[in-house]
Design a protein around this motif. Structure first.
Motif, PDB file in Angstrom:
ATOM      1  N   HIS A 139      35.736  54.548  45.967  1.00 58.98           N
ATOM      2  CA  HIS A 139      36.799  55.268  46.664  1.00 58.98           C
ATOM      3  C   HIS A 139      37.056  54.694  48.049  1.00 58.98           C
ATOM      4  CE1 HIS A 139      37.360  58.193  43.494  1.00 58.98           C
ATOM      5  NE2 HIS A 139      36.051  58.221  43.385  1.00 58.98           N
ATOM      6  N   GLU A 140      36.205  53.735  48.441  1.00 59.01           N
ATOM      7  CA  GLU A 140      36.395  53.075  49.723  1.00 59.01           C
ATOM      8  C   GLU A 140      36.138  51.585  49.542  1.00 59.01           C
ATOM      9  OE1 GLU A 140      33.957  54.692  52.789  1.00 59.01           O
ATOM     10  OE2 GLU A 140      34.676  56.723  52.487  1.00 59.01           O
ATOM     11  N   LEU A 141      36.779  50.810  50.377  1.00 61.22           N
ATOM     12  CA  LEU A 141      36.543  49.379  50.385  1.00 61.22           C
ATOM     13  C   LEU A 141      35.397  49.073  51.345  1.00 61.22           C
ATOM     14  CD1 LEU A 141      40.272  48.266  50.372  1.00 61.22           C
ATOM     15  CD2 LEU A 141      38.627  48.030  48.511  1.00 61.22           C
ATOM     16  N   PRO A 142      34.743  47.924  51.200  1.00 58.25           N
ATOM     17  CA  PRO A 142      33.584  47.618  52.060  1.00 58.25           C
ATOM     18  C   PRO A 142      33.939  47.605  53.537  1.00 58.25           C
ATOM     19  CG  PRO A 142      33.904  45.916  50.387  1.00 58.25           C
ATOM     20  CD  PRO A 142      35.052  46.857  50.276  1.00 58.25           C
ATOM     21  N   SER A 143      33.049  48.132  54.351  1.00 54.40           N
ATOM     22  CA  SER A 143      33.273  48.108  55.800  1.00 54.40           C
ATOM     23  C   SER A 143      32.355  47.087  56.475  1.00 54.40           C
ATOM     24  CB  SER A 143      33.036  49.496  56.396  1.00 54.40           C
ATOM     25  OG  SER A 143      31.727  49.924  56.091  1.00 54.40           O
ATOM     26  N   ASP A 144      31.432  46.487  55.702  1.00 53.92           N
ATOM     27  CA  ASP A 144      30.486  45.520  56.271  1.00 53.92           C
ATOM     28  C   ASP A 144      30.941  44.074  56.077  1.00 53.92           C
ATOM     29  OD1 ASP A 144      30.141  45.713  53.510  1.00 53.92           O
ATOM     30  OD2 ASP A 144      27.993  45.261  53.617  1.00 53.92           O
ATOM     31  N   LYS A 145      32.117  43.871  55.476  1.00 49.73           N
ATOM     32  CA  LYS A 145      32.672  42.541  55.282  1.00 49.73           C
ATOM     33  C   LYS A 145      34.093  42.533  55.830  1.00 49.73           C
ATOM     34  CE  LYS A 145      29.998  41.483  51.139  1.00 49.73           C
ATOM     35  NZ  LYS A 145      29.043  42.548  51.375  1.00 49.73           N
ATOM     36  N   GLU A 146      34.625  41.346  56.068  1.00 50.97           N
ATOM     37  CA  GLU A 146      35.965  41.257  56.645  1.00 50.97           C
ATOM     38  C   GLU A 146      37.018  41.084  55.555  1.00 50.97           C
ATOM     39  OE1 GLU A 146      38.487  38.707  59.936  1.00 50.97           O
ATOM     40  OE2 GLU A 146      36.302  38.587  59.926  1.00 50.97           O
ATOM     41  N   LEU A 147      38.098  41.860  55.661  1.00 50.25           N
ATOM     42  CA  LEU A 147      39.243  41.692  54.771  1.00 50.25           C
ATOM     43  C   LEU A 147      39.946  40.407  55.178  1.00 50.25           C
ATOM     44  CD1 LEU A 147      41.204  42.770  52.580  1.00 50.25           C
ATOM     45  CD2 LEU A 147      42.416  43.938  54.427  1.00 50.25           C
ATOM     46  N   VAL A 148      40.013  39.432  54.249  1.00 44.46           N
ATOM     47  CA  VAL A 148      40.584  38.133  54.604  1.00 44.46           C
ATOM     48  C   VAL A 148      41.859  37.802  53.827  1.00 44.46           C
ATOM     49  CG1 VAL A 148      38.430  37.114  55.443  1.00 44.46           C
ATOM     50  CG2 VAL A 148      38.993  36.963  53.008  1.00 44.46           C
ATOM     51  N   LEU A 149      42.158  38.576  52.762  1.00 48.39           N
ATOM     52  CA  LEU A 149      43.340  38.276  51.959  1.00 48.39           C
ATOM     53  C   LEU A 149      43.692  39.487  51.107  1.00 48.39           C
ATOM     54  CD1 LEU A 149      45.297  35.968  50.887  1.00 48.39           C
ATOM     55  CD2 LEU A 149      43.576  35.552  49.128  1.00 48.39           C
ATOM     56  N   LYS A 150      44.989  39.723  50.954  1.00 44.42           N
ATOM     57  CA  LYS A 150      45.487  40.727  50.005  1.00 44.42           C
ATOM     58  C   LYS A 150      46.603  40.068  49.216  1.00 44.42           C
ATOM     59  CE  LYS A 150      44.496  45.290  51.631  1.00 44.42           C
ATOM     60  NZ  LYS A 150      44.879  46.620  51.233  1.00 44.42           N
ATOM     61  N   VAL A 151      46.609  40.276  47.914  1.00 41.26           N
ATOM     62  CA  VAL A 151      47.615  39.638  47.073  1.00 41.26           C
ATOM     63  C   VAL A 151      47.861  40.485  45.818  1.00 41.26           C
ATOM     64  CG1 VAL A 151      45.967  38.184  45.825  1.00 41.26           C
ATOM     65  CG2 VAL A 151      48.307  37.407  46.112  1.00 41.26           C
ATOM     66  N   ILE A 152      49.058  40.380  45.277  1.00 46.03           N
ATOM     67  CA  ILE A 152      49.412  41.066  44.037  1.00 46.03           C
ATOM     68  C   ILE A 152      49.711  40.011  42.977  1.00 46.03           C
ATOM     69  CG2 ILE A 152      51.041  42.633  42.889  1.00 46.03           C
ATOM     70  CD1 ILE A 152      51.565  43.875  45.659  1.00 46.03           C
ATOM     71  N   PRO A 153      48.909  39.935  41.915  1.00 44.00           N
ATOM     72  CA  PRO A 153      49.190  38.962  40.857  1.00 44.00           C
ATOM     73  C   PRO A 153      50.458  39.326  40.093  1.00 44.00           C
ATOM     74  CG  PRO A 153      47.285  40.300  40.287  1.00 44.00           C
ATOM     75  CD  PRO A 153      47.703  40.713  41.654  1.00 44.00           C
ATOM     76  N   MET A 154      51.171  38.292  39.654  1.00 44.92           N
ATOM     77  CA  MET A 154      52.451  38.469  38.981  1.00 44.92           C
ATOM     78  C   MET A 154      52.373  37.992  37.526  1.00 44.92           C
ATOM     79  SD  MET A 154      54.003  39.876  41.417  1.00 44.92           S
ATOM     80  CE  MET A 154      55.711  39.916  40.916  1.00 44.92           C
ATOM     81  N   PRO A 155      53.375  38.322  36.707  1.00 46.55           N
ATOM     82  CA  PRO A 155      53.336  37.950  35.281  1.00 46.55           C
ATOM     83  C   PRO A 155      53.132  36.450  35.035  1.00 46.55           C
ATOM     84  CG  PRO A 155      55.048  39.566  35.643  1.00 46.55           C
ATOM     85  CD  PRO A 155      54.518  39.189  37.008  1.00 46.55           C
ATOM     86  N   ALA A 156      53.623  35.594  35.910  1.00 47.14           N
ATOM     87  CA  ALA A 156      53.446  34.144  35.721  1.00 47.14           C
ATOM     88  C   ALA A 156      51.979  33.723  35.799  1.00 47.14           C
ATOM     89  CB  ALA A 156      54.260  33.383  36.763  1.00 47.14           C
ATOM     90  N   ASP A 157      51.106  34.601  36.317  1.00 45.26           N
ATOM     91  CA  ASP A 157      49.696  34.283  36.507  1.00 45.26           C
ATOM     92  C   ASP A 157      48.820  34.746  35.339  1.00 45.26           C
ATOM     93  OD1 ASP A 157      50.371  33.346  39.134  1.00 45.26           O
ATOM     94  OD2 ASP A 157      50.384  35.436  39.803  1.00 45.26           O
ATOM     95  N   THR A 158      49.430  35.172  34.217  1.00 42.48           N
ATOM     96  CA  THR A 158      48.656  35.733  33.105  1.00 42.48           C
ATOM     97  C   THR A 158      48.223  34.682  32.094  1.00 42.48           C
ATOM     98  OG1 THR A 158      50.676  36.257  31.885  1.00 42.48           O
ATOM     99  CG2 THR A 158      49.738  38.016  33.239  1.00 42.48           C
ATOM    100  N   ASN A 159      47.130  35.017  31.396  1.00 41.12           N
ATOM    101  CA  ASN A 159      46.662  34.172  30.295  1.00 41.12           C
ATOM    102  C   ASN A 159      47.250  34.699  28.976  1.00 41.12           C
ATOM    103  OD1 ASN A 159      45.125  36.434  29.499  1.00 41.12           O
ATOM    104  ND2 ASN A 159      43.246  35.654  30.428  1.00 41.12           N
ATOM    105  N   SER A 160      46.802  34.179  27.860  1.00 39.69           N
ATOM    106  CA  SER A 160      47.370  34.566  26.565  1.00 39.69           C
ATOM    107  C   SER A 160      47.035  36.001  26.165  1.00 39.69           C
ATOM    108  CB  SER A 160      46.904  33.603  25.471  1.00 39.69           C
ATOM    109  OG  SER A 160      45.492  33.584  25.421  1.00 39.69           O
ATOM    110  N   ASN A 161      46.058  36.614  26.837  1.00 40.56           N
ATOM    111  CA  ASN A 161      45.720  38.027  26.570  1.00 40.56           C
ATOM    112  C   ASN A 161      46.552  38.988  27.406  1.00 40.56           C
ATOM    113  OD1 ASN A 161      43.621  37.307  24.803  1.00 40.56           O
ATOM    114  ND2 ASN A 161      42.218  37.052  26.523  1.00 40.56           N
TER     115      ASN A 161
END
Length: 138
Positions: A9-31
């Motif tokens: 329910h919470e993200l880590p507070s002992d590490k640094e957030l370095v990137l946020k990204v949303i994967p898109m349909p072009a990034d999918t495999n055959s499954n």
């Protein structure tokens, strides 16, 4: 593993957030899940953020010491990449990266989907290892 397993329910507070990204349909495999190679590339980018600050110059990824896919990543997940430098040597440093997915239908709950350990080395203009500044090693 189900989406409800290992839900945070919470993200880590002992590490640094370095990137946020949303994967898109072009990034999918055959499954229809996000291709593992795409996730690996994002982890490599995220893992390089902290060393780039400390190395202050050219660097290269020299090892993927560990890479664990814990759960599938899906189109539309909001991925948060957290990093922490775990070791600093004379010419290299090791970084732990954890990736959490906030599923589009269950916002405010996070699943750890990937964790990895990578090593980056400081390099000179000729691509040879070079020392990291002593102040960083302390």
């Amino acid at each position: 593993m189900t989406d409800t397993a290992h839900v945070h329910h919470e993200l880590p507070s002992d590490k640094e957030l370095v990137l946020k990204v949303i994967p898109m349909p072009a990034d999918t495999n055959s499954n229809g899940d996000i291709f593992g190679g795409w996730v690996m590339a994002q982890v490599d980018l995220a893992g390089s953020v902290l060393p780039a600050r400390l190395i202050q110059g050219r660097m290269a990824t020299v090892a993927v010491n560990e890479f664990i896919f814990k759960q599938p990543v899906r189109v539309g997940d909001l991925l948060s990449f957290f990093a922490e430098v775990t070791r600093v040597g004379n010419t290299s440093m090791t970084v732990q990266v954890e990736v959490y997915a906030e599923r589009i239908r269950t916002q405010g709950r996070y699943a750890k989907v990937t964790e990895a350990k990578l090593t980056y080395v400081a390099i000179d203009e000729n691509g040879r290892p070079r020392p990291i500044a002593p102040a960083v090693q302390a």
